[in-house]
Design a protein around this motif. Structure first.
Motif, PDB file in Angstrom:
ATOM      1  N   ARG A  28       0.859  -1.185   0.000  1.00 59.37           N
ATOM      2  CA  ARG A  28       0.000   0.000   0.000  1.00 59.37           C
ATOM      3  C   ARG A  28       0.898   1.239   0.000  1.00 59.37           C
ATOM      4  O   ARG A  28       1.954   1.254   0.646  1.00 59.37           O
ATOM      5  N   ARG A  29       0.483   2.281  -0.718  1.00 60.53           N
ATOM      6  CA  ARG A  29       1.336   3.465  -0.805  1.00 60.53           C
ATOM      7  C   ARG A  29       1.179   4.377   0.398  1.00 60.53           C
ATOM      8  O   ARG A  29       2.138   4.909   0.922  1.00 60.53           O
ATOM      9  N   CYS A  30      -0.055   4.587   0.833  1.00 60.99           N
ATOM     10  CA  CYS A  30      -0.289   5.505   1.958  1.00 60.99           C
ATOM     11  C   CYS A  30      -1.703   5.303   2.466  1.00 60.99           C
ATOM     12  O   CYS A  30      -2.507   4.601   1.865  1.00 60.99           O
TER      13      CYS A  30
ATOM     14  N   ASP B  72     -12.017   6.669  -0.444  1.00 66.31           N
ATOM     15  CA  ASP B  72     -11.066   6.670  -1.551  1.00 66.31           C
ATOM     16  C   ASP B  72     -10.593   5.264  -1.907  1.00 66.31           C
ATOM     17  O   ASP B  72     -10.666   4.335  -1.096  1.00 66.31           O
ATOM     18  N   VAL B  73     -10.066   5.134  -3.122  1.00 65.37           N
ATOM     19  CA  VAL B  73      -9.402   3.903  -3.539  1.00 65.37           C
ATOM     20  C   VAL B  73      -8.062   3.802  -2.809  1.00 65.37           C
ATOM     21  O   VAL B  73      -7.356   4.796  -2.639  1.00 65.37           O
ATOM     22  N   VAL B  74      -7.711   2.589  -2.369  1.00 68.13           N
ATOM     23  CA  VAL B  74      -6.445   2.380  -1.669  1.00 68.13           C
ATOM     24  C   VAL B  74      -5.321   2.312  -2.701  1.00 68.13           C
ATOM     25  O   VAL B  74      -5.287   1.388  -3.518  1.00 68.13           O
ATOM     26  N   PRO B  75      -4.386   3.265  -2.701  1.00 63.18           N
ATOM     27  CA  PRO B  75      -3.309   3.236  -3.692  1.00 63.18           C
ATOM     28  C   PRO B  75      -2.242   2.216  -3.321  1.00 63.18           C
ATOM     29  O   PRO B  75      -1.985   1.963  -2.141  1.00 63.18           O
TER      30      PRO B  75
ATOM     31  N   ILE C 274       2.738  -1.762   8.503  1.00 59.96           N
ATOM     32  CA  ILE C 274       1.735  -0.712   8.350  1.00 59.96           C
ATOM     33  C   ILE C 274       1.226  -0.584   6.911  1.00 59.96           C
ATOM     34  O   ILE C 274       0.108  -0.127   6.681  1.00 59.96           O
ATOM     35  N   ASP C 275       2.039  -1.017   5.922  1.00 61.31           N
ATOM     36  CA  ASP C 275       1.628  -0.903   4.522  1.00 61.31           C
ATOM     37  C   ASP C 275       1.209  -2.243   3.926  1.00 61.31           C
ATOM     38  O   ASP C 275       1.178  -2.408   2.714  1.00 61.31           O
ATOM     39  N   GLU C 276       0.888  -3.219   4.777  1.00 60.01           N
ATOM     40  CA  GLU C 276       0.448  -4.526   4.310  1.00 60.01           C
ATOM     41  C   GLU C 276      -1.029  -4.752   4.623  1.00 60.01           C
ATOM     42  O   GLU C 276      -1.562  -4.232   5.598  1.00 60.01           O
ATOM     43  N   ASP C 277      -1.677  -5.544   3.785  1.00 58.62           N
ATOM     44  CA  ASP C 277      -3.049  -5.970   4.026  1.00 58.62           C
ATOM     45  C   ASP C 277      -3.264  -7.299   3.317  1.00 58.62           C
ATOM     46  O   ASP C 277      -2.303  -7.938   2.887  1.00 58.62           O
ATOM     47  N   SER C 278      -4.515  -7.723   3.168  1.00 56.48           N
ATOM     48  CA  SER C 278      -4.784  -9.016   2.541  1.00 56.48           C
ATOM     49  C   SER C 278      -4.383  -9.037   1.074  1.00 56.48           C
ATOM     50  O   SER C 278      -4.050 -10.095   0.528  1.00 56.48           O
ATOM     51  N   VAL C 279      -4.392  -7.878   0.413  1.00 56.34           N
ATOM     52  CA  VAL C 279      -4.002  -7.815  -0.995  1.00 56.34           C
ATOM     53  C   VAL C 279      -2.505  -8.042  -1.145  1.00 56.34           C
ATOM     54  O   VAL C 279      -2.056  -8.818  -2.003  1.00 56.34           O
ATOM     55  N   THR C 280      -1.705  -7.366  -0.321  1.00 54.15           N
ATOM     56  CA  THR C 280      -0.253  -7.500  -0.439  1.00 54.15           C
ATOM     57  C   THR C 280       0.201  -8.915  -0.088  1.00 54.15           C
ATOM     58  O   THR C 280       1.117  -9.453  -0.715  1.00 54.15           O
ATOM     59  N   ALA C 281      -0.430  -9.554   0.880  1.00 50.73           N
ATOM     60  CA  ALA C 281      -0.080 -10.941   1.214  1.00 50.73           C
ATOM     61  C   ALA C 281      -0.454 -11.879   0.077  1.00 50.73           C
ATOM     62  O   ALA C 281       0.280 -12.836  -0.219  1.00 50.73           O
ATOM     63  N   ALA C 282      -1.595 -11.620  -0.578  1.00 50.09           N
ATOM     64  CA  ALA C 282      -2.024 -12.454  -1.701  1.00 50.09           C
ATOM     65  C   ALA C 282      -1.042 -12.357  -2.859  1.00 50.09           C
ATOM     66  O   ALA C 282      -0.709 -13.362  -3.502  1.00 50.09           O
ATOM     67  N   VAL C 283      -0.557 -11.155  -3.139  1.00 45.79           N
ATOM     68  CA  VAL C 283       0.416 -10.962  -4.217  1.00 45.79           C
ATOM     69  C   VAL C 283       1.711 -11.713  -3.918  1.00 45.79           C
ATOM     70  O   VAL C 283       2.247 -12.430  -4.774  1.00 45.79           O
ATOM     71  N   GLU C 284       2.228 -11.564  -2.709  1.00 41.66           N
ATOM     72  CA  GLU C 284       3.487 -12.234  -2.349  1.00 41.66           C
ATOM     73  C   GLU C 284       3.345 -13.753  -2.395  1.00 41.66           C
ATOM     74  O   GLU C 284       4.236 -14.467  -2.877  1.00 41.66           O
ATOM     75  N   ALA C 285       2.238 -14.284  -1.878  1.00 41.07           N
ATOM     76  CA  ALA C 285       2.023 -15.737  -1.891  1.00 41.07           C
ATOM     77  C   ALA C 285       1.879 -16.242  -3.327  1.00 41.07           C
ATOM     78  O   ALA C 285       2.431 -17.295  -3.683  1.00 41.07           O
TER      79      ALA C 285
END
Length: 415
Positions: free
Chosen positions: A36-38, A44-47, A103-114
């Motif tokens: 996540r960027r910020c 808003d859309v999560v950048p 702080i910049d991780e969520d379910s999307v970032t974990a899905a990408v890495e996996a």
């Protein structure tokens, strides 16, 4: 600058102390991360950004994504590759360690890495993946899919400008949101007219719980963070999916109403008639229909919401400790919700031998269970040699950093 290229970017996964010396960062090798960027407003859309980096010597080894052409066809569909992502940040409560998102991780970032690790492990060309399911109950959006973002970042399917020729869909059924899609993925890659030769299934969650002392805060002692991804096909299979069985009932043991930030649960009601009844039924019926008994399996993988439920149900079903304890990873990573049984299965695939049979039984509150019988193939040995990041490494990561409770809550909520 002085013969070196410098890129404006962010070094992530660093909890800076008061006496921090920036000079310690100079000259160190980095690996790009998708984060996540910020923080933005609620409407808003999560950048997201790919110009975030972690230090190569402080997370896990860099692995080259090398495409390898499949060589062997299988009659049954099955797993052709898998990957697990767990943050290096943890909180420890007694004997239990739980993964904490940065702080910049969520379910999307974990899905990408996996998903990235699954592609590396399989050696599969990402353009050949025609379907992706992402199961989660902690989507940053109430209305907007995770799967679309993951598919584009991983470049699944043929690229057509800024479009990907892949069907991407989110699923939600509490902790079996991903495992429930195993059978769908198998059916899809087996149907000759589907034009889908490979399908990816990801379970990813920043498992939610209210702070301790608040209603629903009892869950806070068990929730974790992470994701697991599996690729299904009929070529170069490492574990064939032989048969499956599912059961479902309207048992509201765990829920989160629309607009509520944290889930609630039914206390002792979550054991019987929720978890125990469904897992027992799915596993027992699976063995009965297959004319098998516990001793026929090398391993049993139960859903693991806490340290006691999976042990109790495994023993109740007649499995021995050596059959189920290697799968129980909750005390190291916490309950990763949609990723929980998938992480347990990865732990078994990391050590299983050819021809081992594995019984996997997931559970999702609300409620239902899926049971699968897998048979390991000879190709698991070859592909295991490609793995630098396995469950043992993640559990024993020398760069694990433990945080206190207040830091844990801030990171958990992305604040």
């Amino acid at each position: 600058h002085n013969g070196k290229i410098r890129v404006p970017a962010r070094i992530t996964d660093q909890l800076l102390k008061d006496n921090f010396d920036p000079a310690l960062l100079e000259g160190r090798e980095v690996i790009p991360r998708f984060r996540r960027r910020c923080s933005v407003g609620k409407s808003d859309v999560v950048p997201t950004i790919s110009l975030a980096f972690t230090f190569a010597d402080q997370y896990y080894p860099y692995q080259e994504y090398k495409i390898i052409q499949p060589t062997q066809d299988y009659e049954l569909p099955g797993i052709v590759g898998y990957g697990v992502y767990i943050s290096r940040f943890r909180i420890k409560d007694g004997s239990i360690e739980r993964a904490v998102p940065f702080i910049d991780e969520d379910s999307v970032t974990a899905a990408v890495e996996a998903g990235k690790l699954a592609l590396i492990h399989s050696g599969l060309d990402s353009r050949l993946v025609g379907k992706i399911y992402v199961g989660s109950e902690s989507n940053p959006y109430a209305v907007k899919p995770i799967a679309a973002k993951v598919a584009q970042v991983l470049q699944l399917g043929e690229s057509d400008g800024d479009l990907q020729a892949v069907d991407a869909i989110d699923t939600e059924f509490a902790c079996k949101a991903a495992s429930g899609m195993f059978k769908d993925a198998c059916a899809l890659v087996s149907y000759p007219r589907s034009n889908v030769n490979y399908a990816m299934v990801i379970g990813s969650d920043n498992s939610q719980a209210a702070p301790r002392g608040c209603p629903g805060g009892e869950l806070d002692a068990f929730v974790g963070y992470g994701g697991a991804a599996y690729l299904f096909g009929k070529k170069d299979v490492i574990a064939e999916v032989e048969v499956w069985y599912s059961c479902t009932s309207d048992t509201p043991d765990f829920w989160r109403r629309d607009g509520e930030h944290y889930p609630m649960h039914g206390g002792r009601f979550t054991g019987d008639p929720a978890y125990n009844k469904h897992v027992r039924n799915a596993a027992s019926k699976m063995m009965e229909k297959s004319n098998m008994k516990p001793s026929d399996f090398a391993y049993f993988v139960p859903h693991q919401p806490n340290p006691t439920f999976p042990v109790r149900i495994a023993k109740d079903l007649g499995f021995k400790e050596e059959q189920f304890l290697p799968a129980i990873q909750m005390p190291k990573f916490g309950n990763t919700y949609s990723g929980a049984s998938l992480v347990g299965l990865a732990a078994i695939l990391d050590i299983a031998k050819p021809n081992d049979q594995i019984l996997v039984t997931s559970y999702g509150s609300g409620a239902g269970s899926d049971a699968y019988i897998l048979r390991v193939t000879n190709q698991i040995i070859e592909k295991r040699a490609r793995q630098k990041v396995n469950i043992k490494f993640l559990a024993e990561n020398p760069f694990t950093e433990f945080v206190d409770y207040s830091t844990y809550r801030r990171l958990k909520q992305g604040m």
